[in-house]
Design a protein around this motif. Structure first.
Motif, PDB file in Angstrom:
ATOM      1  N   LYS A 115      -2.589  -2.026  -4.690  1.00  0.00           N
ATOM      2  CA  LYS A 115      -1.307  -1.322  -4.724  1.00  0.00           C
ATOM      3  C   LYS A 115      -1.032  -0.647  -3.373  1.00  0.00           C
ATOM      4  N   LEU A 116      -2.082  -0.080  -2.787  1.00  0.00           N
ATOM      5  CA  LEU A 116      -1.929   0.562  -1.475  1.00  0.00           C
ATOM      6  C   LEU A 116      -1.498  -0.458  -0.424  1.00  0.00           C
ATOM      7  N   ILE A 117      -2.115  -1.633  -0.477  1.00  0.00           N
ATOM      8  CA  ILE A 117      -1.773  -2.663   0.514  1.00  0.00           C
ATOM      9  C   ILE A 117      -0.321  -3.104   0.336  1.00  0.00           C
ATOM     10  N   GLU A 118       0.073  -3.317  -0.931  1.00  0.00           N
ATOM     11  CA  GLU A 118       1.439  -3.787  -1.193  1.00  0.00           C
ATOM     12  C   GLU A 118       2.470  -2.743  -0.730  1.00  0.00           C
ATOM     13  N   LEU A 119       2.208  -1.483  -1.096  1.00  0.00           N
ATOM     14  CA  LEU A 119       3.118  -0.410  -0.681  1.00  0.00           C
ATOM     15  C   LEU A 119       3.188  -0.315   0.839  1.00  0.00           C
ATOM     16  N   GLY A 120       2.008  -0.377   1.463  1.00  0.00           N
ATOM     17  CA  GLY A 120       1.928  -0.255   2.917  1.00  0.00           C
ATOM     18  C   GLY A 120       2.745  -1.324   3.618  1.00  0.00           C
ATOM     19  N   GLU A 121       2.582  -2.570   3.167  1.00  0.00           N
ATOM     20  CA  GLU A 121       3.319  -3.666   3.800  1.00  0.00           C
ATOM     21  C   GLU A 121       4.823  -3.485   3.614  1.00  0.00           C
ATOM     22  N   SER A 122       5.251  -3.009   2.434  1.00  0.00           N
ATOM     23  CA  SER A 122       6.697  -2.830   2.196  1.00  0.00           C
ATOM     24  C   SER A 122       7.259  -1.725   3.084  1.00  0.00           C
ATOM     25  N   ILE A 123       6.481  -0.639   3.247  1.00  0.00           N
ATOM     26  CA  ILE A 123       6.974   0.464   4.081  1.00  0.00           C
ATOM     27  C   ILE A 123       7.094   0.001   5.529  1.00  0.00           C
ATOM     28  N   LYS A 124       6.093  -0.752   5.992  1.00  0.00           N
ATOM     29  CA  LYS A 124       6.134  -1.254   7.367  1.00  0.00           C
ATOM     30  C   LYS A 124       7.383  -2.100   7.600  1.00  0.00           C
ATOM     31  N   ALA A 125       7.739  -2.885   6.582  1.00  0.00           N
ATOM     32  CA  ALA A 125       8.876  -3.784   6.743  1.00  0.00           C
ATOM     33  C   ALA A 125      10.203  -3.043   6.606  1.00  0.00           C
ATOM     34  N   GLY A 126      10.228  -1.984   5.806  1.00  0.00           N
ATOM     35  CA  GLY A 126      11.519  -1.419   5.436  1.00  0.00           C
ATOM     36  C   GLY A 126      11.919  -0.116   6.089  1.00  0.00           C
ATOM     37  N   ALA A 127      10.979   0.604   6.727  1.00  0.00           N
ATOM     38  CA  ALA A 127      11.327   1.935   7.234  1.00  0.00           C
ATOM     39  C   ALA A 127      12.251   1.858   8.439  1.00  0.00           C
ATOM     40  N   LEU A 128      13.002   2.950   8.636  1.00  0.00           N
ATOM     41  CA  LEU A 128      14.021   2.984   9.681  1.00  0.00           C
ATOM     42  C   LEU A 128      13.415   3.112  11.079  1.00  0.00           C
ATOM     43  N   CYS A 129      12.451   4.009  11.242  1.00  0.00           N
ATOM     44  CA  CYS A 129      11.985   4.293  12.603  1.00  0.00           C
ATOM     45  C   CYS A 129      10.485   4.086  12.730  1.00  0.00           C
ATOM     46  N   GLY A 130      10.004   4.289  13.935  1.00  0.00           N
ATOM     47  CA  GLY A 130       8.592   4.085  14.245  1.00  0.00           C
ATOM     48  C   GLY A 130       7.656   4.903  13.388  1.00  0.00           C
ATOM     49  N   LEU A 131       8.062   6.110  13.022  1.00  0.00           N
ATOM     50  CA  LEU A 131       7.185   6.950  12.204  1.00  0.00           C
ATOM     51  C   LEU A 131       6.851   6.243  10.894  1.00  0.00           C
ATOM     52  N   GLY A 132       7.892   5.789  10.195  1.00  0.00           N
ATOM     53  CA  GLY A 132       7.688   5.133   8.905  1.00  0.00           C
ATOM     54  C   GLY A 132       7.028   3.774   9.041  1.00  0.00           C
ATOM     55  N   LYS A 133       7.458   3.010  10.047  1.00  0.00           N
ATOM     56  CA  LYS A 133       6.923   1.653  10.220  1.00  0.00           C
ATOM     57  C   LYS A 133       5.421   1.655  10.477  1.00  0.00           C
ATOM     58  N   THR A 134       4.916   2.729  11.074  1.00  0.00           N
ATOM     59  CA  THR A 134       3.494   2.752  11.409  1.00  0.00           C
ATOM     60  C   THR A 134       2.687   3.647  10.475  1.00  0.00           C
ATOM     61  N   ALA A 135       3.373   4.408   9.615  1.00  0.00           N
ATOM     62  CA  ALA A 135       2.663   5.369   8.760  1.00  0.00           C
ATOM     63  C   ALA A 135       1.553   4.739   7.908  1.00  0.00           C
ATOM     64  N   PRO A 136       1.741   3.498   7.390  1.00  0.00           N
ATOM     65  CA  PRO A 136       0.666   2.937   6.561  1.00  0.00           C
ATOM     66  C   PRO A 136      -0.553   2.473   7.362  1.00  0.00           C
ATOM     67  N   ASN A 137      -0.462   2.377   8.694  1.00  0.00           N
ATOM     68  CA  ASN A 137      -1.569   1.830   9.487  1.00  0.00           C
ATOM     69  C   ASN A 137      -2.937   2.463   9.212  1.00  0.00           C
ATOM     70  N   PRO A 138      -3.027   3.805   9.175  1.00  0.00           N
ATOM     71  CA  PRO A 138      -4.350   4.387   8.940  1.00  0.00           C
ATOM     72  C   PRO A 138      -4.961   3.922   7.613  1.00  0.00           C
ATOM     73  N   VAL A 139      -4.131   3.736   6.594  1.00  0.00           N
ATOM     74  CA  VAL A 139      -4.646   3.289   5.294  1.00  0.00           C
ATOM     75  C   VAL A 139      -5.020   1.812   5.360  1.00  0.00           C
TER      76      VAL A 139
END
Lengths: 161, 596
Positions: free
Chosen positions: B487-511
């Motif tokens: 679930k974490l991986i799926e959420l992470g990939e969706s956030i990377k694809a969908g977020a507006l700016c660099g903060l959101g697009k990279t936020a899942p990276n540490p996880v």
């Protein structure tokens, strides 16, 4: 907030600053920072004053005041203690320092002591990662801390009174 | 001009200042005045030397003697022995832990041997509050060369040819950015210096501003000339009071010398700079959010395009560069694109400053050529892991980056190699973790940060990161469920694809990167309800080792939950159902009889 003449002097100072700054592009942030410097916080009345002086809707002022973590709607203590929660400090157990401060001051992060002397905050990285864990009291940084150092440091500020 | 036979350089960076360097300066000044040496010896408060771990640092020239961890009471001896009698005080010279070697000068110290200081070249060398010292080290020469000998396009061509890429994290080619700014149509253009250094664990921008503020001013002026802007803003964190003060002094001095203002170097070029303070919002390090903030709005990012080069600050063409990027510019102009391109790897030229922190012996700032291996940085320069512990991972890129495990220690660090293993350069924070750090907890730490700093404008970031944090919290509390990792991986990939700016697009990276390299730790938390690093409180089990327990009863007395029982002088026992895992018993036990 002290007597009326004192308060009036503060409003006059802010009014003067607004007059000289308002012509510059993008003046709102510097004005709100100045207001916080003068009043110590940004209570509703001060925000309303800025709104009227600058002819900017109150919603915009309030929106900015609540967006940025350094704007305070409530007055802070005389000394603001920031405990760095950056990565370097975190892996070197900054939580222990924060707990020690909480015990010493008997207040939770974000809180102010009843005597209005200290406000305790968990802050973002202070950029002193080489000295982790660190705290900043007002503009003074204390590094390489252990929980047992805390009472001594707080004592320095208590004794200044 | 006065001539001095000796110079005493005292580090005035934030690290050494909090280690007491201000008192050292006072004492030096008092002592040399008393000895009548004040016409012969000059005390200079410099910027950061980088080796914050060993602060406060004092260097005495002409010998270059490198004294570390100097105390106020040591000053008398340095003045008496070294400055008066000319004998170096061996006792105070910097000692390295490894071989007990005593290093006399900076060049003898392992920490500095593999470094190559370009952006930091003046930090720790000049007094940042005196413009003449900057000028004496070729300061403002590059600006003069540009204004009098080069067209704006020629300046841009040099920067393009050098291969310099943005040091704030993204790694976009600086010359190309300037070209966009140059080509954009507009009567008013702006240059912004992004000094909103918010990545926890990174402090190179602060050190440049504190140690060499004029290099940033000079570079901004060059950028202004190149793109046709006459106004610049430095957006700097309010958490950096010394940096703000020195930068303002530098701007005032540059104005006084005619290096800012109208008719610079006798040409018709005019340029001025204003400081704007941040107010504690991490997202304002994102360029469009930063512009919103200068304009006086909530710092919420704008969709791109339009890019700032076409429609930036106040809707005008704007280029925005990071502090460290700018600090490289004057050197590139002076020494040429080829010189700069000779350092680094094929696609990442020059040097990069890293902030070494966490579980490493030599904490501080290091500047190394791109392509240096992580092993060299951690073991040769950083002096390895303290207390003989084992290296587990290095975290780069702050909340946007990822963890690099031991198997990649020989990776040559540059923009592209870091991205290829799921991390990123970021602004250059490099935090070392040892076997005691729990990687699930580290991922949770960064997610907690991004959840708090998400501006709330776009749902993938606002809601997605929150859901990820909830799952991580559950896992570290010992309530993880099968399927959580997926679930974490799926959420992470969706956030990377969908977020507006660099903060959101990279936020899942540490996880995502900790799952990639340390999946076994996640699984241990979820399936075995165990934290392999012994960090997550809720997953610890406290036990008394009967052979070591002498039955003194100390543990039972401090236990707040009355979970420990036993006869006097007999081994005690902890009731796991009552134990609240506070650790009070371990702290009190003098016989190491309690394990977790």
């Amino acid at each position: 907030m002290g007597n009326t003449a004192e308060v009036q002097a503060k409003y006059d100072e802010l009014k003067g600053y607004i007059a000289e700054t308002v012509k510059k592009p993008g003046p709102l942030m510097p004005i709100m920072q100045k207001a916080q410097e003068i009043f110590g916080s940004l209570p509703f009345d001060v925000q309303k004053f800025i709104s009227e002086e600058m002819q900017i809707p109150m919603t915009d002022i309030y929106g900015v005041a609540t967006f940025y973590s350094q704007f305070a709607l409530e007055p802070k203590g005389k000394h603001v203690i920031g405990v760095c929660m950056g990565t370097a400090c975190y892996v070197k157990k900054a939580e222990g320092i924060l707990n020690a401060l909480g015990d010493e001051l008997q207040t939770a992060p974000g809180g102010t002591t009843p005597d209005s002397l200290f406000t305790l905050e968990a802050t973002r990285c202070l950029g002193c990662c080489g000295l982790a864990p660190v705290i900043m009291i007002d503009d003074q940084v204390y590094g390489r801390l252990k929980p047992e150092d805390i009472p001594g440091i707080i004592g320095l500020y208590r004794n200044k009174q | 001009m006065d001539f001095y036979r000796a110079h005493v350089l005292v580090c005035g960076g934030t690290g050494c200042t909090s280690s007491g360097s201000a008192e050292l300066i006072e004492r030096f000044e008092k002592d040399i005045a008393e000895k009548g040496l004040d016409k012969e010896v000059k005390i200079v408060r410099t910027g950061c030397f980088g080796l914050c771990e060993a602060g406060p640092i004092v260097i005495v020239y002409p010998e270059g003697a490198f004294y570390s961890r100097v105390k106020v009471e040591d000053v008398d001896e340095i003045v008496e022995e070294h400055l008066l009698k000319g004998r170096i005080v061996e006792r105070l010279l910097h000692k390295e832990d490894k071989e007990e070697d005593v290093a006399t000068t900076l060049d003898d110290i392992e920490f500095y041997k593999k470094q190559n200081r370009v952006a930091l070249r003046n930090c720790g060398v000049i007094d940042p509050e005196v413009i003449d010292e900057y000028i004496a080290f070729d300061g403002y020469k590059a600006l003069g060369t540009c204004l009098t000998e080069k067209t704006p396009q020629e300046v841009i061509d040099v920067i393009k040819a050098s291969g310099l890429r943005g040091r704030g994290g993204g790694g976009f080619p600086t010359g190309v950015k300037w070209q966009f700014g140059h080509d954009a149509k507009g009567d008013q253009k702006y240059v912004i210096c992004n000094a909103d250094e918010g990545d926890p664990g990174a402090f190179m921008d602060r050190s440049v501003l504190e140690g060499d503020p004029h290099s940033v001013i000079e570079a901004m002026s060059i950028a202004g000339y190149a793109i046709g802007a006459n106004m610049g803003y430095v957006y700097v964190r309010a958490e950096y009071p010394i940096a703000v003060k020195r930068l303002q002094i530098a701007i005032d001095q540059a104005r006084e010398y005619g290096l800012l203002g109208e008719g610079i170097f006798g040409t018709d070029f005019k340029f001025d700079i204003e400081i704007r303070l941040g107010a504690g919002a991490f997202v304002c390090g994102e360029e469009t959010a930063l512009m919103e903030s200068i304009e006086g709005h909530r710092g919420e990012p704008r969709p791109k395009p339009p890019f700032p080069a076409n429609k930036g600050l106040f809707g005008k063409p704007t280029i925005i560069n990071n502090v460290e990027t700018l600090a490289n510019i004057p050197q590139i102009i002076l020494k040429g694109a080829e010189w700069f391109g000779s350092m680094g790897t094929e696609k990442s030229k020059g040097t990069k400053v890293f902030a070494l922190g966490g579980k490493i012996n030599n904490t501080g700032l290091v500047e190394i050529p791109m392509g240096t291996t992580l092993r060299e940085v951690i073991y040769d320069i950083g002096g390895g892991i303290p207390d003989g512990k084992k290296f587990k991972a290095a975290q780069t890129g702050g909340p946007s980056g990822g963890c690099i495990p031991a198997e990649h220690l020989d990776l040559k660090i540059d923009y592209d190699t870091l991205t290829s293993i799921g991390s990123m350069m970021g602004s250059g924070g490099l935090i070392v973790m040892d076997e005691d750090n729990c990687m699930v907890d580290v991922a949770k730490f960064f997610l907690d940060f991004t959840v708090d700093e998400s501006c709330g404008k776009c749902p993938p970031c606002r809601i997605g990161t929150k859901r990820m944090l909830e799952i991580l919290q559950r896992i570290t509390d010992g309530k993880g469920k099968p399927g959580d990792i997926e679930k974490l991986i799926e959420l992470g990939e969706s956030i990377k694809a969908g977020a507006l700016c660099g903060l959101g697009k990279t936020a899942p990276n540490p996880v995502l990167s900790t799952i990639k390299y340390f999946r076994d730790e996640y699984e241990a938390h979820i399936y075995d309800k165990r934290c392999p690093a012994g960090h997550c409180q809720q997953l610890l089990v406290y036990e008394i080792i009967p052979s070591k327990c002498i039955g003194c009863g100390m543990c039972a007395r401090v236990c707040p939950a009355d979970a420990i029982t036993g006869e006097k002088k007999q081994p005690h026992h902890i009731d796991p159902d009552k134990c609240i895992k506070c650790g009070a018993c371990i702290e009190k036990c003098k016989f190491d009889a309690i394990k977790r």
